[in-house]
Design a protein around this motif. Structure first.
Motif, mmCIF file in Angstrom:
data_model
loop_
_atom_site.group_PDB
_atom_site.id
_atom_site.type_symbol
_atom_site.label_atom_id
_atom_site.label_comp_id
_atom_site.label_asym_id
_atom_site.label_seq_id
_atom_site.Cartn_x
_atom_site.Cartn_y
_atom_site.Cartn_z
ATOM 1 N N UNK A 12 0.806 -1.222 0.000
ATOM 2 C CA UNK A 12 0.000 0.000 0.000
ATOM 3 C C UNK A 12 0.838 1.271 0.000
ATOM 4 N N UNK A 13 2.035 1.168 0.537
ATOM 5 C CA UNK A 13 2.887 2.354 0.639
ATOM 6 C C UNK A 13 3.823 2.448 -0.571
ATOM 7 N N UNK A 14 3.979 3.666 -1.078
ATOM 8 C CA UNK A 14 4.910 3.890 -2.189
ATOM 9 C C UNK A 14 6.324 3.628 -1.677
ATOM 10 N N UNK A 15 7.089 2.724 -2.359
ATOM 11 C CA UNK A 15 8.399 2.320 -1.802
ATOM 12 C C UNK A 15 9.405 3.452 -1.667
ATOM 13 N N UNK A 36 14.079 3.996 -10.922
ATOM 14 C CA UNK A 36 12.812 4.067 -11.654
ATOM 15 C C UNK A 36 11.668 4.303 -10.679
ATOM 16 N N UNK A 37 10.680 5.035 -11.139
ATOM 17 C CA UNK A 37 9.521 5.316 -10.278
ATOM 18 C C UNK A 37 8.741 4.026 -10.012
ATOM 19 N N UNK A 38 8.324 3.879 -8.774
ATOM 20 C CA UNK A 38 7.557 2.708 -8.360
ATOM 21 C C UNK A 38 6.391 3.156 -7.492
ATOM 22 N N UNK A 39 5.252 2.495 -7.683
ATOM 23 C CA UNK A 39 4.082 2.866 -6.884
ATOM 24 C C UNK A 39 3.741 1.839 -5.825
ATOM 25 N N UNK A 40 4.200 0.586 -6.028
ATOM 26 C CA UNK A 40 3.851 -0.469 -5.078
ATOM 27 C C UNK A 40 4.841 -1.622 -5.194
#
Length: 207
Positions: A61-64, A73-77
């Motif tokens: 649930x938390x953005x790493x 690189x952008x990561x959301x989960x």
């Protein structure tokens, strides 16, 4: 009209029997056979396979890390498919694979495989099949007497407990009734053994 020798349980020839040409002397339709076998196998699938999508995997649930400035690189989960322990892309879910094939196609396929069994000399007709008690060695004795292949399909008119119990300990022998005979089973087993009573019922239904 096609004919075949009828045997008794001792493997002796007890006469010649005429077969209905509408069932045992038809043009073999391989595509119809393929269609019906594919349908039968699809209908037997349980369809219980299941895997979790990213929405169903626990956690993540938390953005790493923050969106910008880290050099990564952008990561959301951490439960995205590219992560170890992440969800599955297009995860398989329980579903029903069954469908129906037209009745005419099923009949054409059944007649095709029965004709094929006769042409390949893999059809055996018994005048009767009766066992006084359920013993596997009695069924083995009959199969040897009539020179049946180890992989044999025995077709009887109605359920007979002694025959069924005698054959079920043989892993390569299957017993079935005339009204439940299907294309896949006929193709799977090398020898097709049919009692005279069962043969009459098959001809009555499918002719």
């Amino acid at each position: 009209m096609p004919k075949i020798n009828m045997l008794n349980m001792n493997g002796e020839n007890v006469g010649e029997i005429e077969l209905n040409p509408e069932i045992f002397d038809v043009e073999i339709n391989e595509h119809a056979v393929y269609t019906v076998v594919k349908n039968l196998l699809a209908n037997r699938r349980q369809g219980t396979q299941s895997a979790k999508t990213r929405a169903e995997v626990r956690g993540g649930g938390k953005k790493p890390w923050r969106q910008k400035g880290t050099g990564r690189a952008r990561q959301g989960s951490i439960r995205s498919p590219q992560w170890k322990g992440g969800g599955v892309v297009f995860a398989p879910k329980p579903r029903d694979y069954s469908y129906t094939t037209p009745k005419k196609v099923r009949r054409v396929a059944l007649k095709s495989v029965l004709t094929s069994k006769l042409q390949e000399k893999e059809l055996i007709v018994l005048d009767e099949l009766k066992l006084d008690q359920a013993k596997t060695k009695e069924m083995v004795k009959v199969l040897k007497a009539i020179n049946a292949d180890e992989k044999a399909l025995v077709v009887i008119k109605r359920p007979d407990e002694n025959i069924i119990r005698s054959a079920r300990n043989l892993p390569t022998v299957l017993t079935t009734n005339a009204n439940t005979l299907n294309v896949y089973d006929i193709l799977k087993y090398n020898s097709l053994i049919i009692t005279k009573e069962a043969l009459e019922e098959i001809e009555e239904v499918f002719a």
